[in-house]
Write an enzyme that holds these catalytic residues in place. Sequence first.
Site, PDB file in Angstrom:
ATOM      1  N   CYS A 103       0.839  -1.202   0.000  1.00  0.00           N
ATOM      2  CA  CYS A 103       0.000   0.000   0.000  1.00  0.00           C
ATOM      3  C   CYS A 103       0.866   1.241   0.000  1.00  0.00           C
ATOM      4  CB  CYS A 103      -0.843   0.024   1.275  1.00  0.00           C
ATOM      5  SG  CYS A 103      -2.543  -0.273   0.962  1.00  0.00           S
ATOM      6  N   GLY A 216      -3.154  -5.436 -12.964  1.00  0.00           N
ATOM      7  CA  GLY A 216      -3.565  -5.258 -14.353  1.00  0.00           C
ATOM      8  C   GLY A 216      -4.129  -6.487 -15.038  1.00  0.00           C
TER       9      GLY A 216
HETATM   10  C1  LIG Z   1     -10.161   0.248  -3.691  1.00  0.00           C
HETATM   11  C2  LIG Z   1      -8.840  -0.443  -3.518  1.00  0.00           C
HETATM   12  C3  LIG Z   1      -8.355  -0.687  -2.241  1.00  0.00           C
HETATM   13  C4  LIG Z   1      -7.141  -1.372  -2.056  1.00  0.00           C
HETATM   14  N1  LIG Z   1      -6.741  -1.699  -0.782  1.00  0.00           N
HETATM   15  C5  LIG Z   1      -5.650  -2.476  -0.607  1.00  0.00           C
HETATM   16  C6  LIG Z   1      -5.316  -2.994   0.686  1.00  0.00           C
HETATM   17  O1  LIG Z   1      -6.011  -2.786   1.680  1.00  0.00           O
HETATM   18  N2  LIG Z   1      -4.189  -3.765   0.781  1.00  0.00           N
HETATM   19  C7  LIG Z   1      -3.399  -4.038  -0.304  1.00  0.00           C
HETATM   20  O2  LIG Z   1      -2.398  -4.757  -0.161  1.00  0.00           O
HETATM   21  N3  LIG Z   1      -3.714  -3.587  -1.522  1.00  0.00           N
HETATM   22  C8  LIG Z   1      -4.825  -2.836  -1.684  1.00  0.00           C
HETATM   23  N4  LIG Z   1      -5.184  -2.462  -2.960  1.00  0.00           N
HETATM   24  C9  LIG Z   1      -4.369  -2.890  -4.114  1.00  0.00           C
HETATM   25  C10 LIG Z   1      -4.891  -4.216  -4.683  1.00  0.00           C
HETATM   26  O3  LIG Z   1      -4.788  -5.252  -3.727  1.00  0.00           O
HETATM   27  C11 LIG Z   1      -4.094  -4.619  -5.934  1.00  0.00           C
HETATM   28  O4  LIG Z   1      -2.746  -4.813  -5.577  1.00  0.00           O
HETATM   29  C12 LIG Z   1      -4.164  -3.555  -7.039  1.00  0.00           C
HETATM   30  O5  LIG Z   1      -5.480  -3.089  -7.230  1.00  0.00           O
HETATM   31  C13 LIG Z   1      -3.602  -4.108  -8.357  1.00  0.00           C
HETATM   32  O6  LIG Z   1      -4.350  -5.226  -8.795  1.00  0.00           O
HETATM   33  P1  LIG Z   1      -5.478  -5.081  -9.968  1.00  0.00           P
HETATM   34  O7  LIG Z   1      -4.826  -4.357 -11.113  1.00  0.00           O
HETATM   35  O8  LIG Z   1      -5.864  -6.480 -10.291  1.00  0.00           O
HETATM   36  O9  LIG Z   1      -6.592  -4.248  -9.377  1.00  0.00           O
HETATM   37  C14 LIG Z   1      -6.389  -1.776  -3.170  1.00  0.00           C
HETATM   38  C15 LIG Z   1      -6.879  -1.542  -4.461  1.00  0.00           C
HETATM   39  C16 LIG Z   1      -8.091  -0.891  -4.638  1.00  0.00           C
HETATM   40  C17 LIG Z   1      -8.632  -0.674  -6.033  1.00  0.00           C
END
Ligand SMILES: Cc1cc2nc3c(=O)[nH]c(=O)nc-3n(C[C@H](O)[C@H](O)[C@H](O)COP(=O)(O)O)c2cc1C
Length: 338
Positions: A103, A216
């Site tokens: 994060c 992604g």
């Molecule tokens: C609304 C939102 C909240 C997120 N909160 C966290 C979190 O609490 N902990 C974490 O490790 N990543 C968090 N992330 C990141 C996601 O776990 C992930 O790593 C990121 O969205 C990339 O993956 P994706 O492209 O498949 O969405 C968050 C992402 C989004 C969109």
Amino acid sequence: MTDYPLNKGAYQPARLSVAPMMDWTDRHCRYFHRLLSSRALLYTEMVTSPALVRGGALHLLRFSPEEQPVALQLGGSDPAELAEAARLGAEAGYAEINLNVGCPSDRVQSGTFGAVLMRDPKLVAECCAAMIKASPIEVTVKCRIGVDDQEPSDVLPEFIARVAGAGVSRFSIHARKAWLQGLSPKENRDVPPLDYDLVHQMKGLFPALHLSLNGGVTTLDEAVAALERGMDGVMIGRAAYHQPGDILMDADRVIFGEAALDRTREDVVRAMLSYIEQHIDGGGKLGQVTRHMLGLFAGQPGARHWKRHLSENAHKSDAGAHTVLDAIDKMHAARPVL
Ligand SMILES: Cc1cc2nc3c(=O)[nH]c(=O)nc-3n(C[C@H](O)[C@H](O)[C@H](O)COP(=O)(O)O)c2cc1C
């Protein structure tokens, strides 16, 4: 010795996981996602160890047994506090404890956590060692490939080697850097470029570790391609949330080689109704559950009407299961008659 009846482990389910997402992957969302895939591993939102240990916020650990396998994601950087939080998580029945090193929020009132820890693999290793000692269930790490001006091809292998040395054998790697200054958390999920090749190289360097690719991935075909290229798992965040029907409903068959659940999207809605009724009887609001279901019919005829009816009505004082059934009727009414 405490008995942990709900812990069935999460090594196999990690072949496909739904990423931890603050404010999104709450218990209602996970209950819903579990009706779409019986196998995928589901992550909680991040819970900080100070909130649990110093704040006594144990309500943050509540979940329904039906959601299993569920991994609890912790945020923090104090080994003793994280150890206690991990112990509490194991006692609550989670299948895995995951440490957030991804994060982009750096210092908050509750201490250091998240991606800034990519700069301190030694501390992450200490935290993990303490968590492993305190918890009988697997401790895993979710990380980035680096932060700020770090050179990912240098720091990522060093980070993984250090943390694996502390006993962690499973990592989810968000395949982009985080910029700790100048980019919002949202921008940090899109702006830094993805480097899948580097994550695949980590599998070559650390063949004995279980490594999941994150970032992604928007279709199951892409997930399959990453698995075929050698990754052990794929973690999907936003696409799983926004198009849960497309990503999760085929996952048992496509990713886990099992029979697909014999359920249509509407069956899933109907299966949610008793959960919704219980939630409302317990003083909850319909919208707290249905906000996670708005994308269920994404791409299907009439989906707009499903979404609109729920968005406009789920907050009303008399909203209930009937509102959800009405939303299905609206969707049907908007479909062309064949
Ligand atoms: C609304 C939102 C909240 C997120 N909160 C966290 C979190 O609490 N902990 C974490 O490790 N990543 C968090 N992330 C990141 C996601 O776990 C992930 O790593 C990121 O969205 C990339 O993956 P994706 O492209 O498949 O969405 C968050 C992402 C989004 C969109």
